[in-house]
Design a protein around this motif. Structure first.
Motif, PDB file in Angstrom:
ATOM      1  N   LYS A 146      17.447 -72.548 -50.616  1.00  0.00           N
ATOM      2  CA  LYS A 146      16.981 -71.380 -51.376  1.00  0.00           C
ATOM      3  C   LYS A 146      17.315 -71.643 -52.840  1.00  0.00           C
ATOM      4  O   LYS A 146      18.472 -71.599 -53.234  1.00  0.00           O
ATOM      5  CB  LYS A 146      17.676 -70.097 -50.890  1.00  0.00           C
ATOM      6  CG  LYS A 146      17.400 -69.748 -49.440  1.00  0.00           C
ATOM      7  CD  LYS A 146      18.117 -68.458 -49.036  1.00  0.00           C
ATOM      8  CE  LYS A 146      17.863 -68.102 -47.572  1.00  0.00           C
ATOM      9  NZ  LYS A 146      18.563 -66.849 -47.182  1.00  0.00           N
ATOM     10  N   THR A 147      16.305 -71.919 -53.636  1.00  0.00           N
ATOM     11  CA  THR A 147      16.532 -72.409 -54.999  1.00  0.00           C
ATOM     12  C   THR A 147      17.258 -71.384 -55.859  1.00  0.00           C
ATOM     13  O   THR A 147      17.183 -70.173 -55.624  1.00  0.00           O
ATOM     14  CB  THR A 147      15.198 -72.799 -55.658  1.00  0.00           C
ATOM     15  OG1 THR A 147      15.467 -73.481 -56.900  1.00  0.00           O
ATOM     16  CG2 THR A 147      14.346 -71.571 -55.944  1.00  0.00           C
ATOM     17  N   TYR A 148      17.948 -71.899 -56.871  1.00  0.00           N
ATOM     18  CA  TYR A 148      18.681 -71.006 -57.763  1.00  0.00           C
ATOM     19  C   TYR A 148      17.713 -70.329 -58.741  1.00  0.00           C
ATOM     20  O   TYR A 148      16.600 -70.806 -58.977  1.00  0.00           O
ATOM     21  CB  TYR A 148      19.781 -71.751 -58.517  1.00  0.00           C
ATOM     22  CG  TYR A 148      19.372 -73.033 -59.208  1.00  0.00           C
ATOM     23  CD1 TYR A 148      18.772 -73.022 -60.452  1.00  0.00           C
ATOM     24  CD2 TYR A 148      19.618 -74.264 -58.610  1.00  0.00           C
ATOM     25  CE1 TYR A 148      18.412 -74.184 -61.099  1.00  0.00           C
ATOM     26  CE2 TYR A 148      19.261 -75.444 -59.239  1.00  0.00           C
ATOM     27  CZ  TYR A 148      18.660 -75.400 -60.478  1.00  0.00           C
ATOM     28  OH  TYR A 148      18.301 -76.573 -61.111  1.00  0.00           O
ATOM     29  N   PRO A 149      18.119 -69.200 -59.338  1.00  0.00           N
ATOM     30  CA  PRO A 149      17.214 -68.402 -60.177  1.00  0.00           C
ATOM     31  C   PRO A 149      16.705 -69.175 -61.393  1.00  0.00           C
ATOM     32  O   PRO A 149      17.438 -69.957 -62.001  1.00  0.00           O
ATOM     33  CB  PRO A 149      18.085 -67.214 -60.606  1.00  0.00           C
ATOM     34  CG  PRO A 149      19.142 -67.118 -59.563  1.00  0.00           C
ATOM     35  CD  PRO A 149      19.420 -68.530 -59.147  1.00  0.00           C
ATOM     36  N   ALA A 150      15.454 -68.886 -61.761  1.00  0.00           N
ATOM     37  CA  ALA A 150      14.847 -69.555 -62.911  1.00  0.00           C
ATOM     38  C   ALA A 150      15.599 -69.254 -64.203  1.00  0.00           C
ATOM     39  O   ALA A 150      15.626 -70.088 -65.118  1.00  0.00           O
ATOM     40  CB  ALA A 150      13.385 -69.138 -63.030  1.00  0.00           C
TER      41      ALA A 150
END
Length: 241
Positions: A99-103
């Protein structure tokens, strides 16, 4: 050595696996997301640049830890620097690959990353620019997991010492000599930048993984302060005895 492998294994269970089991309410989280293999290498992973690789996460399935033949269970700071900061670092890679980290994290230190030659920055210079250390200043994804890993394993005094470095100005000569400047001239509020990043990491772990970062840190700090290596090793050594 076999003896060092036992020490590393029981410490990894006590200071990493059991910590996540405690804060997530059971073993299901690590059974689903944890690496399937922990590979132990006796020596450090020496690179052509002069840096030393302490750990690698491979595809979410395997974590390799280096320099295990230098393990010293009596020195918590060294345990963290060589192994357990690395464990939390590599596991955080596994999580953000899922789950990618926030932009918004990508914009905070844009223009200050140094993928090539990060080793040339001193730890203090990197902290003044809003990183926890020079490796975190190499690229975004390393910055993200270094914030998490450092926050978890560092004591309050160690974290505040790092933030004190971040508030100062530094200059490193070509021969490696480091000077503290009378005024921070890099135009970056190091402590504020680190604090912003920490907030994003804390919110991401809570919102995406239902993990409270401070609970994770508190459990690690409690265990670090109270562990008994002989008792932990006996869990293995008494099997079949």
């Amino acid at each position: 050595t076999y003896d060092n492998a036992i020490t590393m294994a029981v410490l990894a269970k006590y200071l990493w696996w059991d910590v996540y089991a405690s804060v997530t309410g059971g073993t299901e989280f690590l059974q689903q997301y944890g690496p399937r293999i922990i590979c132990l290498i006796g020596s450090g992973g020496h690179n052509a640049t002069g840096s030393v690789t302490l750990g690698v996460a491979q595809g979410g399935l395997k974590v390799t830890l280096h320099a295990v033949n230098y393990i010293d269970p009596s020195n918590v700071s060294t345990l963290n620097e060589y192994y357990f900061k690395t464990m939390h670092h590599e596991f955080s890679h596994i999580l953000h690959q899922t789950k990618t980290y926030p932009a918004e994290f990508r914009t905070i230190s844009a223009g200050y990353y140094k993928p090539n030659g990060w080793e040339e920055r001193s730890e203090q210079e990197a902290r003044s620019l809003g990183f926890t250390g020079n490796y975190g200043s190499s690229q975004e994804r390393e910055d993200f997991v270094e914030i998490i890993a450092n926050y978890i394993v560092k004591t309050d005094d160690e974290w505040q010492s790092m933030m004190s470095d971040a508030a100062k100005g530094w200059k490193q000569d070509d021969d490696g000599t480091l000077h503290q400047l009378e005024k921070d001239e890099d135009g970056v509020d190091g402590p504020d930048v680190i604090a912003q990043k920490l907030t994003i990491c804390r919110n991401w772990l809570r919102d995406e993984w239902n993990i409270e970062l401070d609970s994770l840190r508190n459990e690690v700090q409690r265990r670090q302060a109270s562990m008994n290596i002989d008792s932990l090793r006996n869990q293995v050594l008494t099997i079949g005895a």
